[in-house]
Motif scaffolding. Structure first.
Motif, mmCIF file in Angstrom:
data_model
loop_
_atom_site.group_PDB
_atom_site.id
_atom_site.type_symbol
_atom_site.label_atom_id
_atom_site.label_comp_id
_atom_site.label_asym_id
_atom_site.label_seq_id
_atom_site.Cartn_x
_atom_site.Cartn_y
_atom_site.Cartn_z
ATOM 1 N N ILE A 47 4.339 17.151 -1.330
ATOM 2 C CA ILE A 47 5.066 15.988 -0.784
ATOM 3 C C ILE A 47 4.585 15.706 0.643
ATOM 4 O O ILE A 47 4.362 14.548 1.029
ATOM 5 N N PHE A 48 4.395 16.767 1.410
ATOM 6 C CA PHE A 48 3.883 16.618 2.776
ATOM 7 C C PHE A 48 2.509 15.945 2.760
ATOM 8 O O PHE A 48 2.245 15.001 3.524
ATOM 9 N N SER A 49 1.650 16.411 1.859
ATOM 10 C CA SER A 49 0.283 15.859 1.781
ATOM 11 C C SER A 49 0.312 14.388 1.381
ATOM 12 O O SER A 49 -0.438 13.566 1.939
ATOM 13 N N VAL A 50 1.164 14.046 0.407
ATOM 14 C CA VAL A 50 1.267 12.640 -0.014
ATOM 15 C C VAL A 50 1.775 11.788 1.154
ATOM 16 O O VAL A 50 1.275 10.678 1.396
ATOM 17 N N ALA A 51 2.740 12.325 1.908
ATOM 18 C CA ALA A 51 3.285 11.569 3.043
ATOM 19 C C ALA A 51 2.207 11.329 4.101
ATOM 20 O O ALA A 51 2.084 10.210 4.636
ATOM 21 N N VAL A 52 1.416 12.363 4.367
ATOM 22 C CA VAL A 52 0.337 12.207 5.358
ATOM 23 C C VAL A 52 -0.694 11.196 4.844
ATOM 24 O O VAL A 52 -1.178 10.339 5.601
ATOM 25 N N LEU A 53 -0.998 11.263 3.555
ATOM 26 C CA LEU A 53 -1.945 10.312 2.962
ATOM 27 C C LEU A 53 -1.398 8.887 3.069
ATOM 28 O O LEU A 53 -2.142 7.951 3.412
ATOM 29 N N LEU A 54 -0.124 8.751 2.792
ATOM 30 C CA LEU A 54 0.502 7.422 2.831
ATOM 31 C C LEU A 54 0.389 6.808 4.239
ATOM 32 O O LEU A 54 -0.059 5.671 4.392
ATOM 33 N N VAL A 55 0.779 7.604 5.217
ATOM 34 C CA VAL A 55 0.732 7.097 6.601
ATOM 35 C C VAL A 55 -0.718 6.755 6.980
ATOM 36 O O VAL A 55 -1.009 5.683 7.533
ATOM 37 N N THR A 56 -1.623 7.665 6.652
ATOM 38 C CA THR A 56 -3.039 7.460 7.016
ATOM 39 C C THR A 56 -3.602 6.212 6.340
ATOM 40 O O THR A 56 -4.298 5.410 6.974
ATOM 41 N N MET A 57 -3.299 6.056 5.051
ATOM 42 C CA MET A 57 -3.851 4.895 4.333
ATOM 43 C C MET A 57 -3.311 3.584 4.890
ATOM 44 O O MET A 57 -4.059 2.606 5.041
ATOM 45 N N VAL A 58 -2.012 3.557 5.197
ATOM 46 C CA VAL A 58 -1.436 2.315 5.735
ATOM 47 C C VAL A 58 -2.113 1.962 7.068
ATOM 48 O O VAL A 58 -2.500 0.811 7.303
ATOM 49 N N VAL A 59 -2.278 2.988 7.908
ATOM 50 C CA VAL A 59 -2.944 2.756 9.203
ATOM 51 C C VAL A 59 -4.391 2.297 8.978
ATOM 52 O O VAL A 59 -4.866 1.340 9.601
ATOM 53 N N LEU A 60 -5.082 2.970 8.058
ATOM 54 C CA LEU A 60 -6.500 2.644 7.839
ATOM 55 C C LEU A 60 -6.681 1.279 7.173
ATOM 56 O O LEU A 60 -7.653 0.566 7.460
ATOM 57 N N ALA B 290 0.843 -1.204 0.000
ATOM 58 C CA ALA B 290 0.000 0.000 0.000
ATOM 59 C C ALA B 290 0.872 1.245 0.000
ATOM 60 O O ALA B 290 0.612 2.207 -0.749
ATOM 61 N N ALA B 291 1.920 1.238 0.808
ATOM 62 C CA ALA B 291 2.809 2.391 0.888
ATOM 63 C C ALA B 291 3.472 2.649 -0.462
ATOM 64 O O ALA B 291 3.532 3.795 -0.938
ATOM 65 N N VAL B 292 3.920 1.558 -1.091
ATOM 66 C CA VAL B 292 4.579 1.701 -2.403
ATOM 67 C C VAL B 292 3.578 2.244 -3.430
ATOM 68 O O VAL B 292 3.909 3.133 -4.221
ATOM 69 N N ALA B 293 2.338 1.718 -3.394
ATOM 70 C CA ALA B 293 1.327 2.147 -4.363
ATOM 71 C C ALA B 293 1.022 3.638 -4.210
ATOM 72 O O ALA B 293 0.923 4.370 -5.204
ATOM 73 N N ILE B 294 0.898 4.097 -2.972
ATOM 74 C CA ILE B 294 0.572 5.515 -2.768
ATOM 75 C C ILE B 294 1.772 6.404 -3.125
ATOM 76 O O ILE B 294 1.614 7.453 -3.753
ATOM 77 N N GLY C 167 1.711 9.208 -5.923
ATOM 78 C CA GLY C 167 2.192 10.557 -5.613
ATOM 79 C C GLY C 167 3.267 10.993 -6.587
ATOM 80 O O GLY C 167 3.253 12.131 -7.083
ATOM 81 N N ALA C 168 4.184 10.081 -6.906
ATOM 82 C CA ALA C 168 5.282 10.410 -7.827
ATOM 83 C C ALA C 168 4.734 10.677 -9.225
ATOM 84 O O ALA C 168 5.147 11.638 -9.896
ATOM 85 N N ILE C 169 3.755 9.840 -9.631
ATOM 86 C CA ILE C 169 3.149 10.049 -10.957
ATOM 87 C C ILE C 169 2.524 11.444 -11.019
ATOM 88 O O ILE C 169 2.733 12.205 -11.966
ATOM 89 N N GLY C 170 1.764 11.782 -9.973
ATOM 90 C CA GLY C 170 1.139 13.103 -9.921
ATOM 91 C C GLY C 170 2.165 14.218 -9.992
ATOM 92 O O GLY C 170 1.981 15.208 -10.717
ATOM 93 N N TYR C 171 3.247 14.047 -9.278
ATOM 94 C CA TYR C 171 4.279 15.085 -9.204
ATOM 95 C C TYR C 171 4.899 15.342 -10.574
ATOM 96 O O TYR C 171 5.131 16.485 -10.965
#
Lengths: 334, 254
Positions: free
Chosen positions: A176-189, A24-28, A32-36
């Motif tokens: 980058i900050f937003s993607v990082a927060v999304l990544l952490v949140t998604m992994v937890v969720l 999941a972390a890799v996918a997000i 994020g990288a694709i978007g960037y």
């Protein structure tokens, strides 16, 4: 022996594991990288998408997992955004602390909303959720001393991330900050979604009476889920406040709630990935179509929704999941 | 010996209509009791009161000697009272294994956990596997519930009930909707249950009733009109009238 072989084939969702979290972390990170790299000059748009994605994921927790019908969910997002904004204006300018303020505000709003809305099912529940959302929207308009009223709450200026990375005008660090927060949140969720608590919420959605008959106290469980959903929406609200520096009344409006529901239906309720993909697809579609046809784009959004509901009533991600499952079963049968 | 379940003068009225009328009986450990009666006799209404889905108008319900008349469904389940439904109620978005495992986890107090999946934890897994094995549906563990045949769904319904480790199990027409030639599988599954469980079965299929029950309660117009062994029930005029004649006649005959 046949039985034991089949038992081993309990679907992957029933298994926990670091492997799933890592994937999941890799996918997000990849998304994020694709978007960037695809939208280097439009990162503000992507930041907005991420903020909304939190709202849709939050909505999925109560609607997709618990079967709660709501059209007032933006209240959780908006209150958290105002709380984070006001915290910043009051001197809590660290973005991480602002997110924590958003989480607390979202969870508290979720608690109040959950206590009210989850007592009922069906139409009364829907009406109550709308009433709650409209109440918050009206309060946001009236309490201009803390919301800025129709002018919006402006002047939100967070300090650099970890005291080092400034929120630059191109939105690179913010993204980058937003993607990082999304990544952490998604992994937890995603881990949360595999938990017995979430599984029981899905059971409650399927059959509340049956759940009660195995001894589940349904109402408190739904309220807890609403609090968690509020916290998730709160992260989105706080991120929006941090990145845009201004919060308008639209962040608590009915339209925002309805839009979030549309995104969830598009992606597929009951799957966190569905919520995330739905938010991304809807915003991308609206982005391009509104640029191509500024006066008629809503018509095309309507047509898209009709097509999705007609041909993929459970949403795109659920449909893909179903077809993959059928293929696997067919292959296993061979 | 203390009765596991005791109904004392239970009555229920909806307006002027009395649907449960002064019903009293007891269930002890190991009892295999059938509750029969014609359509509209009030069997499901009685079960709903026992399970806590409906409050009685009068009377008391004791579970293990404790008055649970005003207790919530959850409290009754914790006390060991479990029921199944006339129309199968399952968690249709989940797999067979998840349906049973949820009941196991709920009983063990594990469903409040938010960050660890315990469905495959050795002790939990062993339990839901053994229940599915007992009922002969272990091979369906990974199957989504919506893909099951109706008879298999009924067996899963029983499996969920068993996962709660009941002391008193109320089965509301467990063979309803199951093709007649498959109902022996239901009976076989019930026969494999622990002999300590007190089972109350509501059933229309008389073959099933007479094979299952050691004692039969007959309900007509909300009142118990007869209680006896299957052989006595077969011979009783009031019962025959209840099934073949009018309810009022049956109550007069009793």
């Amino acid at each position: 022996m046949t039985a034991s072989v089949s038992i081993e084939a309990v679907p992957p969702r029933a298994t926990s594991g670091l492997r799933n979290d890592a994937l999941a972390a890799v996918a997000i990170a990849a998304l994020g990288a694709i978007g960037y790299f695809v939208y280097p000059d439009d990162l503000a748009f992507l930041i907005r998408v991420i903020g909304l994605a939190f709202l849709v994921i939050s909505l999925d927790l109560v609607t997709g997992y618990c079967g709660v019908a709501t059209l007032g969910h933006a209240a959780l997002f908006g209150v958290a955004a105002y709380a984070a904004g006001n915290a910043c204006l009051a001197g809590i300018t660290d973005p991480i602390l602002m997110i924590l303020v958003g989480i607390v505000a979202g969870a508290c709003t979720g608690l109040v909303s959950g206590l009210l809305v989850t007592r009922f099912r069906g139409l009364p529940q829907l009406v109550l959720s709308i009433a709650f959302g409209q109440l918050i929207a009206a309060l946001a308009n009236k309490l201009s001393s803390i919301t800025g009223g129709s002018d919006g709450l402006a002047g939100i200026s967070p300090t650099p991330i970890f005291g080092v990375f400034n929120f630059d005008m191109f939105g690179r660090n913010g993204y980058i900050f937003s993607v990082a927060v999304l990544l952490v949140t998604m992994v937890v969720l995603l881990r949360f979604a595999r938990s017995p608590f979430a599984l029981m919420c899905r059971a409650i959605k399927d059959d509340t009476l049956r759940a009660r008959m195995i001894g589940v106290a349904v109402f408190p469980r739904l309220v807890v889920m609403y609090c968690i959903a509020g916290a998730v929406a709160g992260i989105g609200g706080a991120l929006t406040a941090i990145n845009t520096g201004v919060i308008g009344l639209d962040s608590v409006g009915f339209e925002r709630s309805a839009e979030a529901l549309i995104m969830l239906i598009l992606g597929g309720a009951g799957k966190l990935w569905g919520a995330l993909i739905g938010a991304i697809l809807f915003e991308l579609f609206a982005h391009y179509v509104s640029a191509a046809s500024p006066f008629h784009w809503m018509i095309m959004v309507g047509v898209l929704l009709i097509v999705v509901v007609l041909f993929f009533p459970k949403g795109l991600v659920n449909e893909v999941g179903r077809r993959v499952g059928d293929l696997r079963r067919a292959r296993a049968a061979k | 010996m203390t009765a596991l379940l005791e109904l004392q003068h239970l009555s229920k009225s909806f307006g002027g209509l009395r649907v449960t009328d002064d019903v009293s009986f007891t269930l002890s450990s190991g009892d295999r009791v059938a509750l029969i009666g014609p359509n509209g006799a009030g069997k499901t209404t009685l079960v709903n009161q026992i399970s806590g889905d409906l409050d009685p108008s009068e009377g008391r319900i004791l579970l293990g000697g404790v008055d649970v008349t005003g207790a919530s469904i959850a409290e009754r389940v914790q006390g060991g009272l479990v029921r199944t439904f006339q129309v199968t109620r399952l968690f249709t978005g989940l797999t067979v294994a998840e349906n049973v495992a949820l009941a196991v986890m709920q009983r063990r107090g594990l469903t409040k956990r938010m960050f660890s999946s315990v469905i495959n934890r050795a002790d939990v897994r062993e339990e839901w596997q053994s229940i599915l094995g007992l009922l002969g549906i272990a091979q369906l563990a990974a199957m989504p519930v919506t893909k099951l045949a109706y008879g298999q769904q009924r067996l899963l319904d029983l499996a969920i009930g068993l996962a709660m480790k009941p002391r008193v199990l109320v089965l509301d027409e467990p063979a309803a909707g199951v093709p007649h030639d498959e109902s022996p599988r239901i009976l076989e599954a019930i026969g494999k249950m622990s002999p300590d469980i007190a089972i109350l079965m509501i059933e229309h299929d008389m073959d099933l009733v007479f094979k299952f029950a050691k004692r039969v309660l007959v309900l007509a117009s909300g009142a118990l009109i007869f209680e006896g062994t299957p052989a006595e029930v077969k011979e009783n005029a009031a019962v025959r009238t209840a099934y073949l004649g009018s309810y009022a006649d049956a109550r007069r005959a009793s």
